[in-house]
Design a protein around this motif. Structure first.
Motif, PDB file in Angstrom:
ATOM      1  N   GLU A  54      38.603  55.254  41.873  1.00  0.00           N
ATOM      2  CA  GLU A  54      39.990  54.887  41.610  1.00  0.00           C
ATOM      3  C   GLU A  54      40.574  54.213  42.855  1.00  0.00           C
ATOM      4  O   GLU A  54      40.553  54.775  43.958  1.00  0.00           O
ATOM      5  CB  GLU A  54      40.833  56.105  41.234  1.00  0.00           C
ATOM      6  CG  GLU A  54      42.245  55.717  40.843  1.00  0.00           C
ATOM      7  CD  GLU A  54      43.082  56.859  40.284  1.00  0.00           C
ATOM      8  OE1 GLU A  54      44.317  56.698  40.231  1.00  0.00           O
ATOM      9  OE2 GLU A  54      42.497  57.900  39.921  1.00  0.00           O
ATOM     10  N   LEU A  55      41.092  53.017  42.655  1.00  0.00           N
ATOM     11  CA  LEU A  55      41.615  52.207  43.757  1.00  0.00           C
ATOM     12  C   LEU A  55      43.135  52.292  43.863  1.00  0.00           C
ATOM     13  O   LEU A  55      43.735  51.604  44.701  1.00  0.00           O
ATOM     14  CB  LEU A  55      41.207  50.737  43.565  1.00  0.00           C
ATOM     15  CG  LEU A  55      39.704  50.465  43.405  1.00  0.00           C
ATOM     16  CD1 LEU A  55      39.468  48.972  43.179  1.00  0.00           C
ATOM     17  CD2 LEU A  55      38.920  50.950  44.611  1.00  0.00           C
ATOM     18  N   THR A  56      43.745  53.126  43.054  1.00  0.00           N
ATOM     19  CA  THR A  56      45.212  53.225  43.023  1.00  0.00           C
ATOM     20  C   THR A  56      45.832  53.508  44.388  1.00  0.00           C
ATOM     21  O   THR A  56      46.926  52.998  44.681  1.00  0.00           O
ATOM     22  CB  THR A  56      45.650  54.293  41.994  1.00  0.00           C
ATOM     23  OG1 THR A  56      44.963  54.048  40.754  1.00  0.00           O
ATOM     24  CG2 THR A  56      47.143  54.249  41.760  1.00  0.00           C
ATOM     25  N   PRO A  57      45.198  54.319  45.275  1.00  0.00           N
ATOM     26  CA  PRO A  57      45.787  54.519  46.606  1.00  0.00           C
ATOM     27  C   PRO A  57      46.037  53.232  47.373  1.00  0.00           C
ATOM     28  O   PRO A  57      46.951  53.163  48.211  1.00  0.00           O
ATOM     29  CB  PRO A  57      44.742  55.399  47.308  1.00  0.00           C
ATOM     30  CG  PRO A  57      44.090  56.154  46.203  1.00  0.00           C
ATOM     31  CD  PRO A  57      44.029  55.187  45.058  1.00  0.00           C
ATOM     32  N   LEU A  58      45.257  52.185  47.091  1.00  0.00           N
ATOM     33  CA  LEU A  58      45.471  50.891  47.756  1.00  0.00           C
ATOM     34  C   LEU A  58      46.757  50.218  47.286  1.00  0.00           C
ATOM     35  O   LEU A  58      47.269  49.317  47.957  1.00  0.00           O
ATOM     36  CB  LEU A  58      44.274  49.966  47.498  1.00  0.00           C
ATOM     37  CG  LEU A  58      43.005  50.286  48.279  1.00  0.00           C
ATOM     38  CD1 LEU A  58      41.798  49.610  47.639  1.00  0.00           C
ATOM     39  CD2 LEU A  58      43.157  49.873  49.736  1.00  0.00           C
ATOM     40  N   LEU A  59      47.255  50.637  46.130  1.00  0.00           N
ATOM     41  CA  LEU A  59      48.525  50.119  45.635  1.00  0.00           C
ATOM     42  C   LEU A  59      49.685  50.967  46.133  1.00  0.00           C
ATOM     43  O   LEU A  59      50.745  50.455  46.461  1.00  0.00           O
ATOM     44  CB  LEU A  59      48.510  50.095  44.103  1.00  0.00           C
ATOM     45  CG  LEU A  59      47.348  49.349  43.443  1.00  0.00           C
ATOM     46  CD1 LEU A  59      47.470  49.429  41.932  1.00  0.00           C
ATOM     47  CD2 LEU A  59      47.288  47.901  43.903  1.00  0.00           C
TER      48      LEU A  59
END
Length: 278
Positions: free
Chosen positions: A243-248
């Motif tokens: 999950e790449l959501t932390p980059l957002l």
């Protein structure tokens, strides 16, 4: 920039964008079907949900063989775009957009194309986004991941209420090495016939001794089987993702900094057994 756009006959372009809640943003034709199948089948089975795809390059640089061996880049690109539209029709996508640019152009003008992508995403704002994992071995896949993150960050800067979930899904290189606490399992079990049909439509990629159709389905089955050594399989078929959501959520976070704790955890987990070696 020239694009090819396919809209589901039930929709206008505006309604297709507004209804889309699962979106794959990928490098090449067939990537959406490889990384986004969990979303495709979910939308196929649920009338209120819609899946769509955006392909950022024209696929002209692909390997070719069999009856496609002597095609020019332009000819191969046209066939791959046609195959992508057929996949969108089979999968019942709300829309399918294909950019007519090369991988080289994308790599050389990442910021420009991130702005272009953010404008295309402005009207859809999907809840769930599938793209390539930043650890992917294919350089164009990694670039697409960066472009997608940059584009969504641009939207979020002006729309603070937009908070999508984004998954970086495996293609070139498995993610089975990722420690469980960082790993997302995307269930691809339902509708094996649809799963096979979607990847099988890409004859231009399969005919040249590249068995993507068997490899994609085999990896998903292997992911499910080798997911746990002491339990029965909970799924028939799995895609693995980070999950790449932390980059957002944290726009000061670099991709390198995001990956560092995942790589550190893998290192510690792998070496733990051997720490007492003499």
């Amino acid at each position: 920039m020239k694009t090819t756009v396919h809209i589901h006959p039930q929709h206008t372009k505006e309604s297709a964008c507004q209804k889309t809640n699962h979106l794959a943003i990928v490098a090449h034709q067939d990537d959406a079907e490889i990384i986004g199948y969990s979303g495709i089948q979910q939308c196929y089975l649920k009338e209120s949900d819609w899946f769509s795809s955006i392909t950022l390059t024209n696929g002209s640089g692909a390997s070719r063989g069999g009856r496609y061996a002597n095609l020019s880049d332009t000819q191969l690109s046209a066939i791959r775009q046609s195959e992508q539209i057929k996949a969108a029709q089979i999968g019942d996508y709300a829309f399918c957009i294909q950019w007519d640019i090369s991988s080289k152009e994308l790599k050389e003008q990442m910021e420009f194309f991130a702005c272009e992508l953010s404008q295309q995403l402005a009207t859809s704002r999907p809840d769930t986004i599938y793209t390539h994992c930043p650890t992917d071995k294919h350089s164009t896949h990694r670039v697409v991941c960066e472009v997608v993150i940059t584009a969504i960050r641009k939207i979020m800067q002006s729309d603070h209420h937009y908070k999508p979930t984004i998954y970086g899904v495996e293609v070139w290189g498995s993610l089975d090495w990722v420690p469980k606490e960082f790993l997302v399992e995307l269930d691809c079990s339902p509708m094996a016939n649809l799963e096979q049909a979607l990847i099988g439509i890409y004859d231009s990629q399969i005919d040249g001794n590249k068995g993507y159709d068997k490899a994609v389905l085999g990896r998903r089955m292997a992911n499910a089987t080798f997911n746990s050594s002491h339990n029965s399989d909970s799924a028939r078929s799995l895609n693995l993702a980070i999950e790449l959501t932390p980059l957002l959520s944290d726009q000061s976070l670099t991709i390198s900094s995001f990956l560092a704790p995942i790589l550190e955890a893998f290192s510690m987990q792998t070496l733990a057994h051997f720490n007492n070696e003499k």
